[in-house]
Every structure is written in C-alpha cells, then in structure tokens.
Motif scaffolding. Sequence first.
Motif: not given
Length: 168
Positions: A39-42, A50-51, A78-82, A87-88
């Motif tokens: 799960k991604a988070f800011r 991402t957790a 990194g990750g996708t949120l909404d 990315t890195w």
Amino acid sequence: VFLLVLCVNVVTAQLYEVSLDQKLQESTLIIEGKVIKSKAFRGHDGHIYTAHDIQAFSVLKGSLQDFQDQKITVITYGGTLDEEAETWTHLLTLSQNDVGVFFLTATNRPIPNKNKAFYEVYSSSQGFLKYTENDFQEVVAIAPFNYHQKNNLLQNIRQSTGQFKPIF
C-alpha cells in the motif's frame, strides 16, 4: 572540463556492489518471506513510499517473537498513489507474491503508523534476493551483482549467523 568529467563519473557510479558479508553484518533481521500486500502512502516529506506486508517463512538472523502472525512491514521508496506515480532508479521495488531473502534494518524513512515496527531492506535492490527458477528448474536467488543457488545461499547465511528458525 575537469568539473564536467567529475560530474559524469558521479552520475554514472550510482550502484556499487555490497558484499554478502556486509549485508550479513549490517542487517538486524534476515528472513525468508513473501510479499502479501502493498500500500502506497505519502510521507511527511511529500514523497511517495510503499509499505509492504511480508509473511515470514523462516528467520535467519534476529527475532520475530514480538510480531503478530510472523508478519513485518517493509518500506520502499516510490509507488503509485491515486493517479500519481513516483519511481527511483536502482532502488528496490517489490511486487505482490515476490518471495526470497530479505536483509533488513529498522527504517529511517517516513512511516504510516507510529505504533508499529517498520523495516527497510539493507542496500536496497541488493538486499532482497528474489527466488526464481533458472533454465535447469533449480531455485536460485538473484539481485544485482548476486546469483546464488537457494540452498547454498541459505547454508552460507546459517553458517554465518548460527541461526535458522522455520515458522510454521
């Protein structure tokens, strides 16, 4: 001209090999496990993280006695949120059902919940040796600069740490 050459060398030398011995020494927890949820988070710094919930199969260094259901959470950059993705390059990305050996340390990255222990993978993409099958149907563990037969890798880690605790 000298500064230009120096800048080019710095930019191209982003990934260097981290030895297995160094990963063994610097990791506080080493487990075999599987990514079961992400799960991604800011973070408070504005970046996306991402957790990943990891189900442990065995402990090769350290202890999981304090963790419910033998699961831990690993934070990656990194990750996708909404509809936004971050990315890195050269950093670890994990996907659901990835299985392998995780070399872990306590994280200094932003975390989504202060009442829980979180980890990060030591040496990023080199600290997760993903299990896959080679052309000879042997299970191998791979990461940048690393290619091991699974059983040999586990034996080497067990000899170094003196520890192996399967989780049932």
